[in-house]
Design an enzyme around this catalytic site. Structure first.
Site, PDB file in Angstrom:
ATOM      1  N   ASN A  77       0.905  -1.151   0.000  1.00 12.57           N
ATOM      2  CA  ASN A  77       0.000   0.000   0.000  1.00 12.57           C
ATOM      3  C   ASN A  77       0.940   1.195   0.000  1.00 12.57           C
ATOM      4  OD1 ASN A  77      -2.367  -1.481   0.020  1.00 12.57           O
ATOM      5  ND2 ASN A  77      -2.412  -1.607   2.249  1.00 12.57           N
ATOM      6  N   LYS A  93       1.223  -3.394  -6.066  1.00 13.69           N
ATOM      7  CA  LYS A  93      -0.155  -3.778  -5.764  1.00 13.69           C
ATOM      8  C   LYS A  93      -1.025  -2.778  -6.511  1.00 13.69           C
ATOM      9  CE  LYS A  93      -3.406  -3.935  -1.828  1.00 13.69           C
ATOM     10  NZ  LYS A  93      -3.510  -4.003  -0.350  1.00 13.69           N
ATOM     11  N   GLU A 101      -7.997  -3.296  -3.191  1.00 12.66           N
ATOM     12  CA  GLU A 101      -8.214  -2.617  -1.912  1.00 12.66           C
ATOM     13  C   GLU A 101      -7.934  -1.123  -2.008  1.00 12.66           C
ATOM     14  OE1 GLU A 101      -5.810  -4.983   0.837  1.00 12.66           O
ATOM     15  OE2 GLU A 101      -7.495  -6.338   1.132  1.00 12.66           O
ATOM     16  N   LYS A 115      -0.421 -14.970  -3.800  1.00 14.42           N
ATOM     17  CA  LYS A 115      -0.469 -15.456  -2.417  1.00 14.42           C
ATOM     18  C   LYS A 115      -0.688 -16.968  -2.415  1.00 14.42           C
ATOM     19  CE  LYS A 115      -2.009 -11.253  -0.146  1.00 14.42           C
ATOM     20  NZ  LYS A 115      -2.910 -10.606   0.831  1.00 14.42           N
ATOM     21  N   ASP A 165      -6.830 -14.888   1.458  1.00 20.49           N
ATOM     22  CA  ASP A 165      -5.896 -13.935   2.033  1.00 20.49           C
ATOM     23  C   ASP A 165      -5.170 -14.481   3.249  1.00 20.49           C
ATOM     24  OD1 ASP A 165      -4.514 -11.729   2.749  1.00 20.49           O
ATOM     25  OD2 ASP A 165      -6.224 -10.548   3.417  1.00 20.49           O
ATOM     26  N   GLU A 169       3.872 -15.825  -2.678  1.00 20.75           N
ATOM     27  CA  GLU A 169       3.880 -14.870  -1.560  1.00 20.75           C
ATOM     28  C   GLU A 169       3.312 -15.548  -0.313  1.00 20.75           C
ATOM     29  OE1 GLU A 169       2.496 -10.777  -2.301  1.00 20.75           O
ATOM     30  OE2 GLU A 169       1.525 -10.787  -0.343  1.00 20.75           O
ATOM     31  N   GLU A 181      -0.749 -12.054  10.812  1.00 14.56           N
ATOM     32  CA  GLU A 181      -1.982 -11.263  10.739  1.00 14.56           C
ATOM     33  C   GLU A 181      -3.208 -12.094  11.124  1.00 14.56           C
ATOM     34  OE1 GLU A 181      -2.724  -9.640   6.845  1.00 14.56           O
ATOM     35  OE2 GLU A 181      -4.673  -8.835   7.428  1.00 14.56           O
ATOM     36  N   HIS A 211     -11.681 -16.399   7.426  1.00 17.44           N
ATOM     37  CA  HIS A 211     -11.956 -14.964   7.511  1.00 17.44           C
ATOM     38  C   HIS A 211     -13.095 -14.617   8.466  1.00 17.44           C
ATOM     39  CE1 HIS A 211     -10.761 -11.053   6.398  1.00 17.44           C
ATOM     40  NE2 HIS A 211     -10.172 -11.411   5.267  1.00 17.44           N
TER      41      HIS A 211
HETATM   42  O1  GCW Z   1      -3.946  -9.430   4.154  1.00 19.45           O
HETATM   43  C1  GCW Z   1      -4.459  -8.249   3.662  1.00 19.45           C
HETATM   44  C2  GCW Z   1      -4.181  -7.256   4.722  1.00 19.45           C
HETATM   45  C3  GCW Z   1      -3.859  -5.888   4.204  1.00 19.45           C
HETATM   46  C4  GCW Z   1      -2.819  -6.030   3.098  1.00 19.45           C
HETATM   47  C5  GCW Z   1      -3.414  -6.868   1.980  1.00 19.45           C
HETATM   48  C6  GCW Z   1      -2.437  -7.114   0.844  1.00 19.45           C
HETATM   49  C7  GCW Z   1      -0.996  -4.618   2.558  1.00 19.45           C
HETATM   50  O2  GCW Z   1      -5.251  -7.213   5.610  1.00 19.45           O
HETATM   51  O3  GCW Z   1      -3.373  -5.123   5.285  1.00 19.45           O
HETATM   52  O4  GCW Z   1      -2.368  -4.800   2.629  1.00 19.45           O
HETATM   53  O5  GCW Z   1      -3.796  -8.108   2.463  1.00 19.45           O
HETATM   54  O6  GCW Z   1      -1.835  -8.176   0.850  1.00 19.45           O
HETATM   55  O7  GCW Z   1      -2.282  -6.276  -0.005  1.00 19.45           O
END
Ligand code: GCW
Length: 719
Positions: A225, A302, A306, A375, A380, A402, A408, A536
């Site tokens: 971000n 990115k 989001e 990912k 996520d 990734e 988290e 989630h």
């Molecule tokens: O896992 C989510 C997180 C965000 C993160 C996003 C991503 C950096 O909650 O905080 O942002 O993925 O991987 O881009």
């Protein structure tokens, strides 16, 4: 004789203890080998060392050997000027001593970063040689050799060849320029942007050294971000200072590129990748970066995810965006890592399907210096996810893995969760893209589709906490990531074994129980958080603690009810052919397995199926009973970790023993919290009693619903 005041004597005696084990030294402790038999053989076998050459990297080799050998052998191990018996000789084949050994035939197969450690005899003198085609390999080989001593391995007849299976082994920092760390649970960012470039925190060296010791060769120092400001000249000088520190350790620096930087920094009206002024802006910017950092690695992006800007703002696709940046860095051998983590609540489709839907059609349209970074799973970084369907689906594009090291979704830096098992489950998963045996590991190491470019990234868990990662055991995830990036065929248990030995002790009375705890820890966390494929259902936005009740937010895909779909009839997201049909994104044998209610592995049941509360699972118990069994069992296993840990008192230093003990207490409390909140919540749908013999939650559901955590770590204050 001058009298030394008693207080000074006491203080000086205390110092080593006061600084004793704060975790700063990670797995590179180099304390004297505490097994007399092993120590005396090492002392006989190593009488000195000689490093051939004086470059910055070879100087690091010299320091490492000097400190490592002195520490581990507990005596001064001298540098030798000549090659005499029982010494360690390190250098590339450019050094005359090593050249004489005629190792070229062996070295040439090792690749740019590989190394060779060999016991050999020269004119009747037995030597240990650490050598490699390039200097960086000598450094890697040195760390490997010292690891043998740290883990008490025999060294009399060494013949070790090792080369990384993946080329780019990169940490991703989600560090902001104000030093907050998105999803960071170990303090603030290491990068002191305010004092850079003139003040070089010694930690930058220690960070690079730790990474080099496990073969990490790149770092993205800024958050995905992204803030365009890091690309300004003012900041580039700071980035260059970091790059200068990292270079001798074989670590390249990368930056995140905010797609709208041409507007924000350059004052342009657009960031449209097809616009020539935009293309030129990036070309100029890249040229400027390379004047500061001649070996700059490239960009991580990115885009259109989001809320981040990207090519779709201009009706262009991801390849248009990635290729524009790729063209700008190509003349300097830079690369672009373009993330596939995209989803949009405006797209009326299962979130799990969206990355594949967008990226699969673009296969083969990316420039040669682009990797698509995917990912491990399609949602996520959940505690457990099936492997991402893009693996195996884009044969004409190098895909980069990734993983998330920062916890988290697995209890922040408070829960003991060894993630190597999670990484391995994904790497070993069979995509069946080219028939059986087409594992995810083979996709990302480039061997399945013959890609020269290959990469793996770990979203790091490092901050400025004294012990780097918050939880002493979170260090193992950093370590395991590096080791698997180097060699994904290592087992999670092997890695845990060496990590425990280096980080704590070689005492089997400690190693065995701790290895067992680590080995069970990931599965245990899944049990008390998201068993049977749930996902989630964490706290809103900060993701701390359980919150399966989250609903009615401005985005459906940011609610828990979207993911678990609980109702009176059952629970789970139907992604089979009768539901969102996400399973169709997998190769046929995989789609068949996941798509079948009966054959779907139970750990993914509710990921792919909506199952009835009273349906029978393999154990013969109903879904409701199994769910409860997992929640209760998971929490109880944490309790067993506490008990096991308590028996280890005195086997390691008091500091870390106490630290882990307190953290396990928190973990247990939080596991009970997860258990109670989830069981009570899902019970409102199942209407079934908590199975006989399991205690009733101590609080009401309302109690858990009312808990609030406005200052949970890892999110930016403005959120
Ligand atoms: O896992 C989510 C997180 C965000 C993160 C996003 C991503 C950096 O909650 O905080 O942002 O993925 O991987 O881009």
């Amino acid at each position: 004789m001058k009298k030394i005041p008693l207080l000074i004597i006491i203080l000086s005696l205390q110092i080593p203890f006061a600084l004793a084990e704060d975790g700063y030294r990670l797995w590179l402790r180099y304390d004297c080998v505490d097994n007399n038999a092993v120590l005396s053989t090492y002392r006989k076998q190593i009488k000195g060392f000689k490093v051939e050459g004086n470059s910055p990297t070879l100087s690091l080799v010299r320091t490492e050997l000097e400190q490592g050998l002195a520490g581990l052998l507990g005596i001064n191990v001298p540098q030798s000027n000549s090659v005499s018996a029982s010494i360690v000789v390190a250098g590339t084949s450019k050094s005359s001593e090593i050249n004489k050994l005629n190792l070229d035939a062996r070295l040439k197969n090792l690749g740019r970063e590989g190394f060779l450690i060999l016991t050999t005899t020269v004119k009747g003198k037995k030597l240990i040689v650490i050598t490699a085609p390039e200097e960086i390999g000598v450094l890697y080989g040195t760390f490997h050799f010292l690891k043998l001593l740290q883990t008490h391995q025999p060294i009399e007849n060494l013949d070790i060849e090792s080369s990384p299976r993946i080329n780019l082994r990169i940490l991703n920092h989600w560090d902001n320029l104000d030093r907050t760390v998105e999803r960071g649970y170990a303090g603030f960012s290491l990068w002191d942007w305010h004092k850079l470039p003139d003040y070089i925190d010694p930690r930058y060296h220690d960070y690079a050294r730790a990474n080099a010791s496990i073969g990490i060769n790149g770092t993205v120092v800024t958050n995905v971000n992204a803030n365009a400001r890091v690309l300004s000249s003012h900041y580039l000088e700071k980035v260059a200072a970091l790059a200068d520190v990292f270079r001798p350790y074989g670590i390249k620096i990368y930056l995140t590129a905010r797609f709208s930087a041409p507007i924000e920094l350059g004052g342009l009206k657009t960031a449209d990748p097809i616009d020539e002024t935009v293309q030129q802006w990036w070309k100029d910017k890249v040229k400027e970066i390379y004047t500061h950092i001649p070996d700059f690695g490239g960009f991580l992006v990115k885009a259109n995810s989001e809320g981040q800007p990207g090519p779709q703002n201009y009706n262009r696709n991801h390849a248009d965006g990635a290729n524009m940046l790729a063209d700008a860095v190509a003349p300097f051998n830079g690369i672009v890592m373009w993330r596939a983590f995209v989803y949009d609540d405006k797209v009326p489709d299962d979130r799990a399907k969206q990355a594949y839907s967008e990226f699969k059609p673009l296969d083969g349209t990316f420039r040669k210096n682009v990797l698509v970074q995917v990912k491990n799973g399609a949602i996520d970084f959940q505690p457990r996810e099936p492997f991402h369907p893009l693996f195996g689906a884009m044969p004409d594009t190098p895909l980069m893995m990734e993983f998330q090291l920062t916890q988290e979704y697995t209890g922040f830096s408070t829960h003991l969760v060894y993630l190597a098992n999670q990484f391995k489950e994904c790497l070993d998963a069979d995509t069946h893209a080219k028939g059986a045996g087409s594992t995810v590991a083979k996709v990302i190491d480039g061997s399945l589709d013959n890609h020269q470019l290959s990469g793996i990234a770990g979203v790091t868990n490092i901050g400025n906490d004294r012990n780097w990662t918050g939880h002493p055991f979170a260090q193992s995830n950093w370590y395991a990531f590096g080791r698997l990036a180097w060699d994904h065929q290592l087992s999670a248990q092997q890695i845990a074994d060496e990590w425990i030995r280096m980080t704590f002790t070689n005492n089997p009375g400690f190693i065995n129980p701790v290895k067992e705890i680590m080995d069970k820890s990931w599965e245990t966390t899944i049990s008390y958080m998201t068993p049977l494929g749930l996902h989630h259902i964490m706290g809103w936005s900060h993701h701390y603690g359980p919150a399966p009740w989250i609903k009615d937010k401005h985005r459906a895909d940011w609610t828990s009810v979207y993911y678990h779909q609980a109702s009176k009839d059952g629970v789970g997201f139907n992604r089979s052919a009768t539901g969102s049909n996400a399973i169709a994104q997998y190769a046929e044998p995989v789609a068949k397995l996941f798509g079948s209610r009966d054959q779907c592995p139970e750990e993914f049941l509710l990921w792919f199926h909506h199952a009835g509360w009273n349906e029978k699972l393999k154990s013969g118990q109903t879904l409701w009973e199994e769910l409860c069994r997992h929640y209760y069992g998971g929490a109880e296993t944490v309790n067993s970790f506490q008990q096991q840990w308590a028996t280890l008192e005195g086997k390691i230093d008091k500091e870390r023993f106490e630290q882990v003990k307190m953290l396990l207490n928190i973990q247990y409390k939080e596991a009970i919290w997860w258990r109670n909140a989830c069981v009570l919540y899902f019970q409102t749908f199942s209407g079934l009693p908590i199975p006989h013999g399991l205690e009733q939650p101590e609080n009401s559901l309302q109690y858990y619903l009312n808990l609030e955590f406005p200052y949970a770590p890892g999110i930016r204050p403005q959120w």
